[in-house]
Design a protein around this motif. Structure first.
Motif, PDB file in Angstrom:
ATOM      1  N   LEU A  43      35.021   4.741  -1.659  1.00  0.00           N
ATOM      2  CA  LEU A  43      36.248   5.266  -2.240  1.00  0.00           C
ATOM      3  C   LEU A  43      37.436   4.693  -1.479  1.00  0.00           C
ATOM      4  CD1 LEU A  43      36.583   7.465  -4.506  1.00  0.00           C
ATOM      5  CD2 LEU A  43      37.126   9.057  -2.648  1.00  0.00           C
ATOM      6  N   GLU A  67      33.904   5.740   3.928  1.00  0.00           N
ATOM      7  CA  GLU A  67      34.866   5.440   2.862  1.00  0.00           C
ATOM      8  C   GLU A  67      35.963   4.523   3.393  1.00  0.00           C
ATOM      9  OE1 GLU A  67      33.734   6.390   0.070  1.00  0.00           O
ATOM     10  OE2 GLU A  67      32.231   7.735   0.941  1.00  0.00           O
ATOM     11  N   ASP A 108      42.099   5.210  -5.064  1.00  0.00           N
ATOM     12  CA  ASP A 108      41.330   6.140  -5.892  1.00  0.00           C
ATOM     13  C   ASP A 108      41.708   7.595  -5.654  1.00  0.00           C
ATOM     14  OD1 ASP A 108      39.528   4.131  -7.021  1.00  0.00           O
ATOM     15  OD2 ASP A 108      38.649   4.014  -5.019  1.00  0.00           O
ATOM     16  N   VAL A 398      35.255  14.236  -1.371  1.00  0.00           N
ATOM     17  CA  VAL A 398      35.032  12.796  -1.523  1.00  0.00           C
ATOM     18  C   VAL A 398      33.788  12.541  -2.369  1.00  0.00           C
ATOM     19  CG1 VAL A 398      34.350  10.713  -0.278  1.00  0.00           C
ATOM     20  CG2 VAL A 398      36.259  12.091   0.555  1.00  0.00           C
ATOM     21  N   CYS A 401      34.601  13.182  -5.920  1.00  0.00           N
ATOM     22  CA  CYS A 401      35.406  12.096  -6.496  1.00  0.00           C
ATOM     23  C   CYS A 401      34.506  10.953  -6.943  1.00  0.00           C
ATOM     24  CB  CYS A 401      36.416  11.585  -5.469  1.00  0.00           C
ATOM     25  SG  CYS A 401      37.734  12.734  -5.031  1.00  0.00           S
ATOM     26  N   LYS A 402      33.522  10.624  -6.134  1.00  0.00           N
ATOM     27  CA  LYS A 402      32.634   9.508  -6.456  1.00  0.00           C
ATOM     28  C   LYS A 402      31.686   9.863  -7.594  1.00  0.00           C
ATOM     29  CE  LYS A 402      31.137   7.202  -2.771  1.00  0.00           C
ATOM     30  NZ  LYS A 402      30.581   6.921  -1.430  1.00  0.00           N
TER      31      LYS A 402
END
Length: 485
Positions: A43, A67, A108, A398, A401-402
């Motif tokens: 990310l 990340e 992102d 995180v 988000c991915k």
């Protein structure tokens, strides 16, 4: 900027692989929604506010370098933000988050760890550009902003999380179990308190002194949406909390940690009413100090809620700050703390058959304790096992988000805006009551009269005080040109 182990960008990787293969591959956006990334991808994260709490937020979001931290934004890199620059030497540096987000299209997600007054505008600016956001508590500076961002997250299909890290504490499950078991019976009262403020509050605003501004501080960007004011010492980097233009007082500082516990476990909604009283300082006899631009030295707030399945009765929640705490319940031994160590912060959930006592829910030990009228007790651990920083609160965001909007990881987040928005509104309702309480005007006799000191009735769905129009000005605020929401 290299995004995969070969020269292909990650956004073209699936498409190119599918063309080269006879096997049909479902596009990632179909599998995980807009913004979906394969778990193996890194990310691209940026920080808005890289010092203080922002330093730990972006560090934890990087997941030990797993990340890719591509940019850091701060109004003063000479202060505590230096540690983020040293930790992420390849990150590009910006003073203005708008410039950063407009120039770096491949970001992102962003962490937002600024003073409270910038949370809403920064989050909105990022979300409008399709960025996932992690926003420190309180989620916003006022109720309207919280409602806007909650809806925007759904509309833009971005993954969100508020930075009340204790919401990811697994020991909350113990409190939830006690509530769900019905052991307490009807729950009608919750008491919450804190020793905050632990910064100067209740005094006059310091006088401006432009000559004392640190050379590296961009004061205009620090002010952001707040009214223009010459540089004023003792606001940046921390004491801004006590001034309404920038902060949200003791409630904004720890309300999202403390109120989160009963709000979550009792499944509360919008309050139906709010009232308050505040501490008064007398520098001169019979003449109370009056500083409506700042938060009071202490306050006592009462919020009313309709019954839920968890309470089985209408609920009264009280909040007190400035070191004022509730009386020690008879059911708890007199020599035992209530809440946390020294009884400085805590939550008491009162039922007809017993009481739950907990500490502040940040990264302090929650120390959940159940006291029953029968004499039975059940205690959680005094020392918590925390295998990753802050219960993995940033890391879980995180991962979500991915995985993408609507994914299982997203649904499992403990403070996505669908939850954090309404909960933040409850916190900010207390501040609306305080500011209404401080309204005054000259009466017919020429004396100053406080005319907002009444119980305020709240229509949560329409974001409106129904019995005192002047209070509704505090549902929102006025924005400086260029920073509107």
């Amino acid at each position: 900027m290299k995004k995969t182990t070969n020269s292909q960008s990650r956004r073209n990787f699936v498409k190119n692989t599918a063309l080269a293969s006879s096997i049909f591959i479902v596009p990632r956006h179909v599998l995980g929604g807009p913004g979906f990334l394969a778990p193996s991808d890194r990310l691209n994260i940026a920080a808005i506010g890289a010092g203080g709490k922002g330093a730990s937020d972006i560090a934890n979001a990087s997941v030990n370098g797993r990340e890719n931290v591509v940019a850091l934004c701060d109004v003063d890199f000479s202060g505590s933000a230096k540690q983020s620059v040293e930790r992420f030497p390849k990150a590009k540096l910006f003073n203005d988050y708008r410039e950063m987000l407009d120039s770096m299209k491949d970001i992102d997600a962003v962490t937002i760890s600024t003073p409270d007054h910038v949370h809403g505008p920064a989050a909105a600016y990022a979300m409008q550009r399709g960025k996932h956001v992690y926003v420190q508590k309180p989620m916003t500076h006022n109720i309207r902003e919280a409602r806007m961002l909650t809806q925007m997250a759904r509309d833009k299909k971005v993954v969100t999380q508020m930075g009340n890290q204790g919401a990811s504490n697994p020991l909350l499950g113990m409190v939830q179990k006690w509530v769900d078991s019905g052991a307490l019976g009807r729950i009608t009262k919750v008491e919450i308190w804190t020793n905050r403020p632990v910064w100067p509050q209740g005094n006059a605003m310091p006088e401006p002194d432009p000559s004392s501004k640190p050379n590296d501080l961009n004061w205009d960007l620090w002010l952001g949406p707040a009214p223009m004011r010459p540089y004023t010492p003792n606001l940046h980097p921390f004491n801004w909390r006590g001034w309404w233009d920038y902060g949200t007082g003791a409630l904004g500082d720890v309300g999202c940690h403390l109120i989160d516990i009963p709000y979550r476990t009792l499944k509360l909604g919008y309050p139906t009413a709010a009232e308050c009283s505040v501490g008064t300082v007398f520098s001169q006899m019979w003449n109370p100090d009056y500083h409506p631009e700042g938060c009071p030295p202490s306050s006592f707030i009462t919020l009313n809620y309709e019954a839920t399945d968890k309470t089985a009765a209408p609920l009264t929640m009280t909040w007190s700050d400035g070191g004022i705490r509730p009386s020690h319940p008879e059911i708890i031994p007199a020599d035992s703390d209530i809440g946390g160590p020294g009884s400085q912060n805590g939550v008491l959930i009162h039922g007809e058959h017993g009481v739950i006592s907990t500490n502040i829910n940040d990264s302090s030990p929650l120390t959940p304790k159940l006291y029953m009228n029968s004499g039975a007790t059940e205690f959680g651990p005094e020392v918590e096992d925390m295998p990753e920083p802050e219960y993995g609160h940033q890391r879980k965001w995180v991962d979500a988000c991915k995985a993408g909007f609507g994914s299982e990881q997203h649904q499992d987040l403990t403070s996505s805006f669908d939850y954090a928005g309404p909960m933040t509104e409850t916190v900010l309702m207390g501040n609306l009551a305080i500011r209404s309480y401080m309204l005054r005007k000259q009466n017919e006799k020429g004396n100053m009269e406080f005319y907002g000191r009444k119980k305020l009735l709240w229509d949560g769905e329409n974001m409106e005080i129904t019995n005192f129009e002047d209070a509704n000005q505090y549902v929102t605020r006025t924005y400086r040109e260029g920073w509107e929401m």
